[in-house]
Scaffold this motif. Structure first.
Motif, mmCIF file in Angstrom:
data_model
loop_
_atom_site.group_PDB
_atom_site.id
_atom_site.type_symbol
_atom_site.label_atom_id
_atom_site.label_comp_id
_atom_site.label_asym_id
_atom_site.label_seq_id
_atom_site.Cartn_x
_atom_site.Cartn_y
_atom_site.Cartn_z
ATOM 1 N N GLY A 1 0.798 -1.231 0.000
ATOM 2 C CA GLY A 1 0.000 0.000 0.000
ATOM 3 C C GLY A 1 0.821 1.266 0.000
ATOM 4 N N SER A 2 2.082 1.162 -0.419
ATOM 5 C CA SER A 2 2.977 2.321 -0.438
ATOM 6 C C SER A 2 3.724 2.346 -1.764
ATOM 7 N N ASP A 3 4.514 3.404 -1.994
ATOM 8 C CA ASP A 3 5.267 3.453 -3.252
ATOM 9 C C ASP A 3 6.744 3.150 -3.051
ATOM 10 N N ASN A 4 7.137 2.952 -1.786
ATOM 11 C CA ASN A 4 8.536 2.590 -1.502
ATOM 12 C C ASN A 4 9.504 3.614 -2.063
ATOM 13 N N LEU A 5 9.091 4.871 -2.001
ATOM 14 C CA LEU A 5 9.963 5.988 -2.365
ATOM 15 C C LEU A 5 10.036 6.934 -1.159
ATOM 16 N N PRO A 6 11.142 7.674 -1.025
ATOM 17 C CA PRO A 6 11.221 8.608 0.115
ATOM 18 C C PRO A 6 10.034 9.570 0.135
ATOM 19 N N THR A 7 9.837 10.270 -0.985
ATOM 20 C CA THR A 7 8.612 11.031 -1.158
ATOM 21 C C THR A 7 8.104 10.733 -2.561
ATOM 22 N N SER A 8 6.839 10.985 -2.797
ATOM 23 C CA SER A 8 6.198 10.468 -3.997
ATOM 24 C C SER A 8 6.482 11.298 -5.236
ATOM 25 N N ILE A 9 6.239 10.651 -6.384
ATOM 26 C CA ILE A 9 6.293 11.316 -7.678
ATOM 27 C C ILE A 9 4.880 11.770 -8.012
ATOM 28 N N GLY A 10 4.718 13.076 -8.228
ATOM 29 C CA GLY A 10 3.402 13.596 -8.554
ATOM 30 C C GLY A 10 3.331 14.052 -10.000
ATOM 31 N N HIS A 11 2.256 14.762 -10.317
ATOM 32 C CA HIS A 11 2.020 15.259 -11.672
ATOM 33 C C HIS A 11 3.264 15.975 -12.197
ATOM 34 N N ASN A 12 3.614 15.670 -13.432
ATOM 35 C CA ASN A 12 4.768 16.309 -14.066
ATOM 36 C C ASN A 12 6.076 15.970 -13.348
ATOM 37 N N TRP A 13 6.076 14.808 -12.661
ATOM 38 C CA TRP A 13 7.259 14.304 -11.933
ATOM 39 C C TRP A 13 7.673 15.245 -10.795
ATOM 40 N N GLN A 14 6.711 15.975 -10.248
ATOM 41 C CA GLN A 14 7.037 16.804 -9.095
ATOM 42 C C GLN A 14 7.390 15.923 -7.901
ATOM 43 N N GLU A 15 8.335 16.394 -7.112
ATOM 44 C CA GLU A 15 8.777 15.664 -5.936
ATOM 45 C C GLU A 15 7.859 16.010 -4.763
ATOM 46 N N GLY A 16 7.190 15.012 -4.247
ATOM 47 C CA GLY A 16 6.254 15.258 -3.150
ATOM 48 C C GLY A 16 6.962 15.718 -1.893
ATOM 49 N N PRO A 17 6.209 16.352 -0.989
ATOM 50 C CA PRO A 17 6.826 16.929 0.206
ATOM 51 C C PRO A 17 7.031 15.940 1.342
ATOM 52 N N ILE A 18 6.401 14.773 1.264
ATOM 53 C CA ILE A 18 6.388 13.903 2.439
ATOM 54 C C ILE A 18 6.192 12.466 1.984
ATOM 55 N N ASN A 19 6.592 11.509 2.821
ATOM 56 C CA ASN A 19 6.472 10.089 2.491
ATOM 57 C C ASN A 19 5.004 9.664 2.449
ATOM 58 N N SER A 20 4.647 8.919 1.394
ATOM 59 C CA SER A 20 3.269 8.419 1.274
ATOM 60 C C SER A 20 3.023 7.337 2.314
#
Lengths: 331, 331
Positions: free
Chosen positions: B72-91
């Motif tokens: 149920g997670s993406d196993n990334l430090p913070t997520s990849i959002g629209h247009n490959w934006q770096e998310g602010p926090i761990n999903s």
């Protein structure tokens, strides 16, 4: 009164109609269910198909662009790759792709095994490397075990990876469309309009290219025979592989199976509406201007090619270990 | 010889052990399977959870960052959002999230219904709007029918969308972990090391925060009680919601269920190895420097919290129509 024997024969004809005739005389043949001979390999391939750790970002898997919830396509004009790069060409559906004469629009891969290695290492797509793919898989005991059980060695290599993915992809056939039910003898499977659309489809010559069980995938053909196809997409098709000028703008004929699900259309993904696609193809390939009625009937026929969609449990992926190379989404 | 009654009692105690005692005396309770009362709503919610057309790009679904193949997670430090934006926090994992006191790390959503609307409209995540979401769904007859069957109206609204997604998410519980088997009385479910790890986990005070069926999610707590947590992540936690200075660096305590699968760890996703997480938490939260043996035992215990993972057929999504607003991945 009929004799019991005649009653039996009549009843039998209802359950097992004369399908062999249509299937052998029509240019499109029914899709048969895939028989799995190596279930463990298919299960491994399924995991790998959904495995984002085959990409540099840890975010993109085969299923990202060949989404099995969506007819094996991403329903985008061209795909989103690593770092949101815009792909050069429309992602073809993976459904029934095992029936294609070759893989990719330009046929640069001979088969699914050769194809599967491409996107993993393509810097525009998954942007990984085959070497790192192996490092990732080899670091995960559950994968080591699965590969060892199937391939008889603890040492994973990329040919095993693509072999397993291809084995899974070979299961992705879509039998039992209404058109196939009709081919197999069920006269009620198609409406009069759908049947009329199919008759037009044949009579104007679409089946010259869209033939075989996949209604396509059997040959390379020029896009724009009678009139040129206008696009700003720079892809030149098969000439990129053969170097032959005669192959310029020759593309693999896409399957029409599940075409209702695999919008947008053409190698540039420029058309979203099947009605327009039918109109364009008739004009550019066959020099025919179709009536609205013909277009609507042919569109109705095309929608009867939607078959049974993939039907399996979402795979669970084994966790990384402390030794697993980490994804680098923002490098 | 034993009397038949005593034999019966002894045999009975083997099949139905004294689990009530442990479950009521231990700070973590077993997770019970979810009972589905509205299967149609859950099926709709499942489709919506996998639906990339809830994003501006047509590429990102709930499952992109809360991948049900991956705990149920993406196993990334913070997520990849629209247009490959770096998310602010761990999903955070979506598994067992229905048990949380509130949603998001800072608890800004009261429940799953309120949460589900957030990412759809967040320009850093799916970058869509609730209005366009409704336009997309309303344009697809299969969705119209499903919503009408469940909500009794042809007019889809965003509250129905989030209600259905939440109903599906409520099914995502993970019973039957080895730890739960032990809680229910199976003494052999844990090894001696795992049990020793659990004893340390309790005795040093981890269960002050990691308690309840989800082993977390029951409260907000300061990250860095004894020593400050050093990070370049700017998130300040619950103070952003309450405005109370006392809530600075207070985050929702994450669940430890399936923690083996939900790496990397902490709100900034800075740590990948459970052993290091155990060490850091003991030092920063409890002022304890643990021995390697304790760390290894506690890590072994944490891995016994992996329960039954989601087990369902990959959903098929109904096709768009000519009226469906098109995705805009590269605008």
């Amino acid at each position: 009164m009929k004799s019991p024997l005649i009653s039996l024969l009549l009843a039998g004809s209802l359950v097992a109609p004369v399908w062999a005739d249509r299937a052998s005389t029509e240019p499109i043949q029914p899709i048969e269910p895939h028989e799995v001979t190596e279930p463990e390999k298919v299960e491994l391939g399924k995991k790998l198909f959904f495995e984002p750790r085959l990409s540099a970002s840890g975010f993109i898997s085969c299923n990202s662009c060949h989404n099995l919830s969506r007819g094996g396509s991403d329903n985008l004009p061209t795909s989103i790759g690593h770092n949101w790069q815009e792909g050069p060409i429309n992602s073809p559906t993976v459904l029934n792709s095992s029936m294609s004469v070759a893989q990719f629009w330009d046929g640069r891969a001979a088969d699914l095994r050769e194809q599967a290695g491409g996107p993993i290492a393509n810097p525009m797509e998954m942007a990984f490397s085959h070497l790192l793919t192996i490092d990732v898989l080899q670091s995960i005991p559950e994968y080591r075990q699965m590969f060892a059980d199937i391939y008889g060695t603890e040492k994973i290599d990329i040919d095993q990876v693509t072999d397993a993915i291809a084995a899974f992809e070979e299961t992705l056939v879509t039998p039992n469309s209404r058109f196939d039910q009709w081919l197999k003898g069920d006269d009620d499977a198609l409406t009069a309009n759908e049947l009329a659309g199919y008759e037009t489809f044949k009579s104007i010559g679409c089946t010259a290219c869209h033939n075989g069980p996949a209604a396509g995938g059997t040959s390379f053909q020029r896009m724009g025979v009678v009139e040129p196809y206008v696009t700003d997409n720079p892809a030149e098709g098969r000439v990129a592989i053969t170097g032959e000028d005669a192959d310029r703008f020759n593309f693999k004929v896409p399957t029409l199976r599940n075409v209702e699900l695999t919008y947008p259309y053409f190698h540039d993904g420029a058309y979203w509406e099947l009605e327009k696609v039918v109109d364009v193809m008739a004009r550019l390939q066959l020099g025919r201007k179709l009536s609205d009625e013909d277009i609507n009937n042919m569109t109705a026929f095309l929608k009867t090619l939607t078959g049974d969609q993939p039907d399996f449990i979402l795979p669970n992926l084994p966790p990384s270990t402390n030794d697993t190379p980490r994804p680098r989404p923002f490098d």
